[in-house]
Design a protein around this motif. Structure first.
Motif, PDB file in Angstrom:
ATOM      1  N   GLY A 263     -88.865 -48.148 -54.996  1.00 23.42           N
ATOM      2  CA  GLY A 263     -89.650 -49.372 -54.918  1.00 23.42           C
ATOM      3  C   GLY A 263     -91.024 -49.155 -54.304  1.00 23.42           C
ATOM      4  O   GLY A 263     -91.425 -48.026 -53.995  1.00 23.42           O
ATOM      5  N   SER A 264     -91.746 -50.250 -54.126  1.00 25.44           N
ATOM      6  CA  SER A 264     -93.116 -50.184 -53.620  1.00 25.44           C
ATOM      7  C   SER A 264     -93.342 -51.215 -52.524  1.00 25.44           C
ATOM      8  O   SER A 264     -92.784 -52.317 -52.562  1.00 25.44           O
ATOM      9  N   ILE A 265     -94.198 -50.842 -51.569  1.00 26.81           N
ATOM     10  CA  ILE A 265     -94.622 -51.746 -50.502  1.00 26.81           C
ATOM     11  C   ILE A 265     -96.102 -52.055 -50.715  1.00 26.81           C
ATOM     12  O   ILE A 265     -96.922 -51.147 -50.852  1.00 26.81           O
ATOM     13  N   GLY A 266     -96.433 -53.345 -50.748  1.00 30.96           N
ATOM     14  CA  GLY A 266     -97.826 -53.771 -50.752  1.00 30.96           C
ATOM     15  C   GLY A 266     -98.186 -54.202 -49.349  1.00 30.96           C
ATOM     16  O   GLY A 266     -97.642 -55.187 -48.842  1.00 30.96           O
ATOM     17  N   TYR A 267     -99.069 -53.445 -48.690  1.00 32.98           N
ATOM     18  CA  TYR A 267     -99.351 -53.742 -47.279  1.00 32.98           C
ATOM     19  C   TYR A 267    -100.761 -54.302 -47.117  1.00 32.98           C
ATOM     20  O   TYR A 267    -101.727 -53.753 -47.611  1.00 32.98           O
ATOM     21  N   VAL A 268    -100.834 -55.444 -46.437  1.00 35.77           N
ATOM     22  CA  VAL A 268    -102.119 -56.091 -46.184  1.00 35.77           C
ATOM     23  C   VAL A 268    -102.251 -56.578 -44.752  1.00 35.77           C
ATOM     24  O   VAL A 268    -103.284 -57.136 -44.384  1.00 35.77           O
ATOM     25  N   GLY A 269    -101.212 -56.396 -43.935  1.00 36.76           N
ATOM     26  CA  GLY A 269    -101.322 -56.754 -42.529  1.00 36.76           C
ATOM     27  C   GLY A 269    -102.341 -55.846 -41.856  1.00 36.76           C
ATOM     28  O   GLY A 269    -102.279 -54.626 -42.005  1.00 36.76           O
ATOM     29  N   VAL A 270    -103.304 -56.437 -41.132  1.00 42.00           N
ATOM     30  CA  VAL A 270    -104.312 -55.629 -40.443  1.00 42.00           C
ATOM     31  C   VAL A 270    -103.599 -54.687 -39.472  1.00 42.00           C
ATOM     32  O   VAL A 270    -102.860 -55.134 -38.601  1.00 42.00           O
ATOM     33  N   PRO A 271    -103.752 -53.362 -39.636  1.00 44.98           N
ATOM     34  CA  PRO A 271    -102.941 -52.424 -38.850  1.00 44.98           C
ATOM     35  C   PRO A 271    -103.228 -52.496 -37.354  1.00 44.98           C
ATOM     36  O   PRO A 271    -104.372 -52.422 -36.917  1.00 44.98           O
ATOM     37  N   HIS A 272    -102.185 -52.682 -36.595  1.00 46.79           N
ATOM     38  CA  HIS A 272    -102.263 -52.526 -35.137  1.00 46.79           C
ATOM     39  C   HIS A 272    -100.933 -51.926 -34.685  1.00 46.79           C
ATOM     40  O   HIS A 272    -100.051 -52.602 -34.194  1.00 46.79           O
ATOM     41  N   GLY A 273    -100.838 -50.622 -34.933  1.00 50.39           N
ATOM     42  CA  GLY A 273     -99.625 -49.888 -34.586  1.00 50.39           C
ATOM     43  C   GLY A 273     -98.708 -49.630 -35.759  1.00 50.39           C
ATOM     44  O   GLY A 273     -97.670 -48.987 -35.605  1.00 50.39           O
ATOM     45  N   SER A 274     -99.078 -50.121 -36.961  1.00 48.19           N
ATOM     46  CA  SER A 274     -98.158 -50.002 -38.089  1.00 48.19           C
ATOM     47  C   SER A 274     -97.943 -48.560 -38.520  1.00 48.19           C
ATOM     48  O   SER A 274     -96.914 -48.231 -39.111  1.00 48.19           O
ATOM     49  N   GLY A 275     -98.900 -47.685 -38.251  1.00 53.18           N
ATOM     50  CA  GLY A 275     -98.755 -46.290 -38.657  1.00 53.18           C
ATOM     51  C   GLY A 275     -97.545 -45.620 -38.044  1.00 53.18           C
ATOM     52  O   GLY A 275     -96.925 -44.739 -38.655  1.00 53.18           O
ATOM     53  N   THR A 276     -97.164 -46.051 -36.834  1.00 57.93           N
ATOM     54  CA  THR A 276     -96.000 -45.455 -36.175  1.00 57.93           C
ATOM     55  C   THR A 276     -94.699 -45.934 -36.797  1.00 57.93           C
ATOM     56  O   THR A 276     -93.639 -45.390 -36.507  1.00 57.93           O
ATOM     57  N   GLY A 277     -94.772 -46.948 -37.674  1.00 56.92           N
ATOM     58  CA  GLY A 277     -93.575 -47.413 -38.362  1.00 56.92           C
ATOM     59  C   GLY A 277     -93.333 -46.706 -39.682  1.00 56.92           C
ATOM     60  O   GLY A 277     -92.376 -47.017 -40.377  1.00 56.92           O
ATOM     61  N   LEU A 278     -94.213 -45.755 -40.007  1.00 49.76           N
ATOM     62  CA  LEU A 278     -94.096 -45.029 -41.271  1.00 49.76           C
ATOM     63  C   LEU A 278     -93.481 -43.652 -41.041  1.00 49.76           C
ATOM     64  O   LEU A 278     -93.979 -42.877 -40.231  1.00 49.76           O
ATOM     65  N   ASP A 279     -92.428 -43.367 -41.737  1.00 51.26           N
ATOM     66  CA  ASP A 279     -91.831 -42.034 -41.733  1.00 51.26           C
ATOM     67  C   ASP A 279     -92.005 -41.483 -43.143  1.00 51.26           C
ATOM     68  O   ASP A 279     -91.278 -41.858 -44.063  1.00 51.26           O
ATOM     69  N   LEU A 280     -92.992 -40.600 -43.320  1.00 51.96           N
ATOM     70  CA  LEU A 280     -93.295 -40.091 -44.652  1.00 51.96           C
ATOM     71  C   LEU A 280     -92.123 -39.305 -45.238  1.00 51.96           C
ATOM     72  O   LEU A 280     -91.950 -39.261 -46.458  1.00 51.96           O
TER      73      LEU A 280
END
Length: 347
Positions: A263-280
């Motif tokens: 599937g796919s995620i469409g992300y538009v929330g202005v990032p404030h810490g969201s990068g740490t929620g990503l596990d590539l």
């Protein structure tokens, strides 16, 4: 004229500032009829994004052209227009591709040296490439005018998320975030033909709007409990398309965990810490795509405008508090304390 100015965290003032004036032949001066407060404005209000003392603020507005430069061809004095939250020249390669937010000559309302939308008037650079004309009759229709204001940001941003998530006819969609953008993401998913739309949110007033906009299910839990609830609703597999409209570590982690493999995620929330929620590694193993970013809403307005004018979609319910310009500081406080979803300003 009067305009909203930020001096420090939690220090928003409405004060006298110089009247805007034509500086380049491609400028217009716009009298603001409607503006609003964005959830992203709150990051400056809370001190989580830097602003210089005395800087203008606000990036969503529509109004009447009061003066047009000699190089403006598409607009005349008296035209009703809406402004996307980024101005753009309309002629560069990025603008031609529809990525107006990457225009080298573009800019963001309220940036240093520019007017903000939360005021009585705005100088608009590159008017022909930036503004979109609206029917003159809309100026006397309060509900329609409010719905049209959503074209300046939240409606186009919700649409951008749905497009990034790959929403199409028959899709199963989950929406993380019950703010104005998340709710517009629900509306966008419904408009694009989604068959099932799960809205994640805990506030009944907001999830009621989500249902009115097309949500078929509501999940009130957060974190792992939310993930379990979504997966239970979807037979354990997750959603084909997920809209992430918050930008925090938890919201991004939730988005990844409720996405179906492939599937796919469409992300538009202005990032404030969201990068740490990503596990590539997880995303790689499960073939999850991530698309989105700052929404080029100027490119979406021509597509969305006819549906707003016809009443096929009506985003006006996201504005749940209307105030005058003098009450803008109280409007920020209401949104910060979550007693208001999105504040409409009538200068």
């Amino acid at each position: 004229m009067r305009a909203t100015v930020i001096h420090a965290p939690h220090d928003i003032r409405v004060q006298e500032v110089p009247d805007p004036a034509i500086q380049q032949p491609t400028d217009v001066v716009l009298r603001v009829l409607r503006a609003c407060i964005c959830g992203s404005d709150l990051w400056a209000y809370r001190g989580e994004s830097a602003r210089k003392p005395g800087q203008r603020i606000g990036h969503e507005f529509l109004g009447i052209v009061e003066e047009a430069g000699s190089g403006v061809n598409g607009f005349a004095v008296g035209d009703l227009v809406v402004a996307p939250f980024v101005w753009s020249d309309g002629t560069c390669a990025y603008c031609a591709e529809g990525l107006t937010t990457s225009c080298p000559q573009g800019g963001f309302w309220g940036s240093v040296g520019s007017d903000g939308g939360q005021g009585e008037a705005v100088r608009v650079p590159f008017a022909d490439g930036t503004l979109v004309k609206l029917p003159a009759a809309a100026a006397s229709d309060d509900r329609l005018l409010t719905a049209l204001l959503a074209l300046s940001d939240v409606l186009g941003t919700g649409h951008h998320a749905a497009v990034g998530a790959g929403v199409g006819p028959g899709s199963t969609v989950a929406v993380v975030g019950d703010g104005a953008v998340g709710l517009c993401g629900v509306m966008a998913a419904k408009r694009l033909g989604a068959e099932r739309i799960i809205a994640l949110g805990r506030h009944t007033a907001r999830t009621d709007i989500a249902r009115a906009f097309g949500a078929t299910d509501v999940v009130a839990e957060r974190g792992e409990a939310a993930v379990a609830s979504v997966r239970e609703l979807l037979g354990g597999e997750g959603a084909q398309a997920v809209i992430e409209a918050v930008g925090t570590e938890q919201s991004m982690r939730t988005a990844v965990e409720i996405t179906r493999d492939g599937g796919s995620i469409g992300y538009v929330g202005v990032p404030h810490g969201s990068g740490t929620g990503l596990d590539l590694g997880v995303m790689f193993d499960r073939n999850i795509a991530l698309r989105g970013g700052v929404a080029p809403v100027r490119s979406y307005i021509p597509e969305l405008l006819p549906d707003v004018l016809s009443g096929a979609i009506d985003p006006s319910p996201v504005f749940d508090l209307a105030i005058g310009l003098d009450d803008v500081p109280a409007g920020y406080k209401a949104m910060d304390e979550r007693t208001a979803l999105k504040v409409l300003i009538k200068p």
